[in-house]
Write an enzyme that holds these catalytic residues in place. Structure first.
Site, PDB file in Angstrom:
ATOM      1  N   THR B  91      25.664  27.209  24.955  1.00 29.54           N
ATOM      2  CA  THR B  91      26.313  27.451  23.651  1.00 29.54           C
ATOM      3  C   THR B  91      25.272  27.916  22.636  1.00 29.54           C
ATOM      4  OG1 THR B  91      25.985  25.190  22.854  1.00 29.54           O
ATOM      5  CG2 THR B  91      27.980  25.614  24.155  1.00 29.54           C
ATOM      6  N   LYS B 219      11.167  25.965  18.747  1.00 26.54           N
ATOM      7  CA  LYS B 219      10.460  26.152  20.019  1.00 26.54           C
ATOM      8  C   LYS B 219       9.179  25.318  20.058  1.00 26.54           C
ATOM      9  CE  LYS B 219      12.245  30.731  21.151  1.00 26.54           C
ATOM     10  NZ  LYS B 219      12.159  32.127  20.752  1.00 26.54           N
TER      11      LYS B 219
END
Lengths: 346, 346
Positions: B91, B219
């Site tokens: 998603t 990240k």
């Protein structure tokens, strides 16, 4: 607690660094794998060997003295008759033949022993046979330290690129020539650069194997054999050294915004006559742009670039690490941990 | 032959690319693992889901049409009641909360299902809990595609750096900002560079998450949580975007022989008062030398540098690869192969 018994064939700088590292990580290994690593045999070229009798326990590597070595115990005696689970091949390389390391590896595998080699000779000259022999005998054959020291090039591709086909391998594999070229860029000539490298410990007394590109060719061969599953030997590499490069060449390159680097490249090529794909490798001084990856490699850095079908290219850089010898020893240790890890799973 | 049943939660570009790649590698997977991979559920945000009844076999992903979707079948219904072995979370990310992806992952793990996520939210917000839950339930939780697409950063360290402690993580993690800065170096201003990026497909319609450094922060958080075993969230990163950088800033940098790059860095730092080590991360536009690694990164390349105690530094570069979406899909596929590989061993 289980034991894993280790035979060290070769006990120079890397062997001794490995023994020290093993000592430091002993507790970690015992806790993680419920296994105690013990060194049961050591072999040197000049002094002979130490071979523990069955059940006698490990050698205290911190307390090894010259009078413990027996001139009559050589590598083959240890490999063929010693009590060990893992043979670690650390003898000096003969790039032209891969011997005697290849023989050592073969005989240990034949006895059903795991093998780790830091010597790239066996991979450059006889990878496929040795791999098959390991498989036949249900043991592991590992060689992470043979290229880029402890940087996990082989493991990277074996463990993390499943399903990918590797189509090309390239890079700068030899630190000595990279150091010499970097020094020459400062305006000194080849002989002075070699001398400076000797002073700093980056260049061996006889640098011919490095300077003539043989070391790089052996590493390229090793990488191609393993990663591209081919059979190629160092003498088949299209090889040119850096001995003829002058500071004038480097100046001329700089005027064009370029540098000269000893680049390695291996790929599959179609034979013009038969159309059959065959492995082709080259090691050559090459003009590269000043803002390209090879150009910015520090004196003693190196890198490997791998091109794959499914995920494009990946490049791994080895940063300079002092002492370098510990880096190589870590490559050997990481192979030992892999054996312990996989043995535990089974 | 065994089957491995896959639920795809999210079926946008990456999901569809993964389905195509799975089809292409089906024979390889069947031969290598003696297992047939079948997709038994697909969920989309707008159209609802497809959920195969027990025993009904796989969905032919090459022939999925809109009328096959049922509006009443949502992600939670599939995750909680569907028949599958591996849930793949694809998603869109909500960087500020990690939801609903984190909930999806948690509930699948709770049911004892393997989980692969290409969504970095769960790793950035709840890595440790999810890792522990996977362990408790004896299943795997993998996330290779969350950073640098298919480049095996996590696998590299997990599989090949055993026994090493990772002390620092740094690099360029966001391609969009790297592209914009590279374009601006050519003398155009920020808005023009964004427009050019949109034209070439490298910049999203709303680039705020990239431009403001949130994507890079997520990240960095993901990498730190996994590789350094800490608990840090994106909002704790010292974050500065590139929205205020002008072409004059870049010109001034160039005059000093430098460039401006959006660098990420994470490490442990001692708290001044308590002396306790805590994770500290930053994402910031940074001046770098023109012949340094960050400076030569192509517009859409990125890299991760890892510093370790035992083997020094290793850097992994992701080369541009078209189409990028396939690169991400490969990251997901490589996780699936890992699950198949490890399941076979056990």
């Amino acid at each position: 607690m289980d034991q894993i018994r280790i035979a060290l064939i070769g006990y120079g700088n890397v062997g001794q660094a490995f023994a020290r590292m093993l000592e430091k990580r002993r507790e970690y290994i015992r806790e993680t794998f419920d296994t105690d690593p013990v060194v049961t045999a050591i072999c040197t070229r000049s002094k002979g060997g130490i071979l523990q009798p069955a059940g006698a326990g490990g050698i205290d590597t911190a307390r090894v003295t010259d009078d413990m070595f027996d001139k009559l115990i050589d590598a083959i005696k240890i490999i063929d008759f010693g009590e060990y689970d893992v043979m670690i091949e650390l003898t000096p390389i003969n790039i032209m033949t891969g011997m005697p390391a290849t023989r050592h590896v073969e005989r240990a595998l034949q006895r059903g022993k795991h093998v780790i080699t830091a010597n790239k000779g066996p991979i450059a000259w006889a990878y496929r046979e040795l791999r098959d022999k390991a498989e036949e005998n249900g043991v592991q054959f590992l060689y992470e330290a043979t290229v880029m020291d402890g940087v996990p090039v082989y493991n990277l591709t074996r463990e993390t690129m499943m399903g990918c086909r590797i189509t090309e391998v390239s890079g700068i594999f030899n630190a000595t020539t990279n150091f010499i070229l970097t020094e020459m860029e400062k305006g000194i000539d080849f002989e002075e650069a070699v001398e400076e490298g000797r002073r700093q410990g980056f260049v061996e007394a006889d640098p011919a194997m490095d300077v003539d590109g043989w070391d790089a060719a052996a590493k390229l061969t090793a990488l191609m054999n393993v990663l591209m599953d081919v059979q190629i030997t160092p003498t088949e590499i299209d090889r040119e050294g850096i001995g003829h490069i002058t500071k004038e060449d480097l100046d001329a390159a700089a005027e064009q915004g370029k540098k000269i680097k000893l680049l390695c490249q291996g790929r599959m090529e179609e034979d013009g006559d038969t159309g059959i794909l065959k492995p082709v490798g080259s090691v050559k001084p090459t003009l590269v742009d000043q803002d390209s990856l090879p150009a910015i490699m520090d004196a003693t850095s190196s890198y490997v670039s791998i091109m794959t079908d499914l995920m494009g290219g990946v490049t791994v850089i080895e940063e300079p690490f002092e002492p370098e010898i510990d880096h190589t020893a870590y490559g050997v240790l990481s192979d030992l941990l892999r054996i312990l890890n996989d043995t535990k799973i089974k």
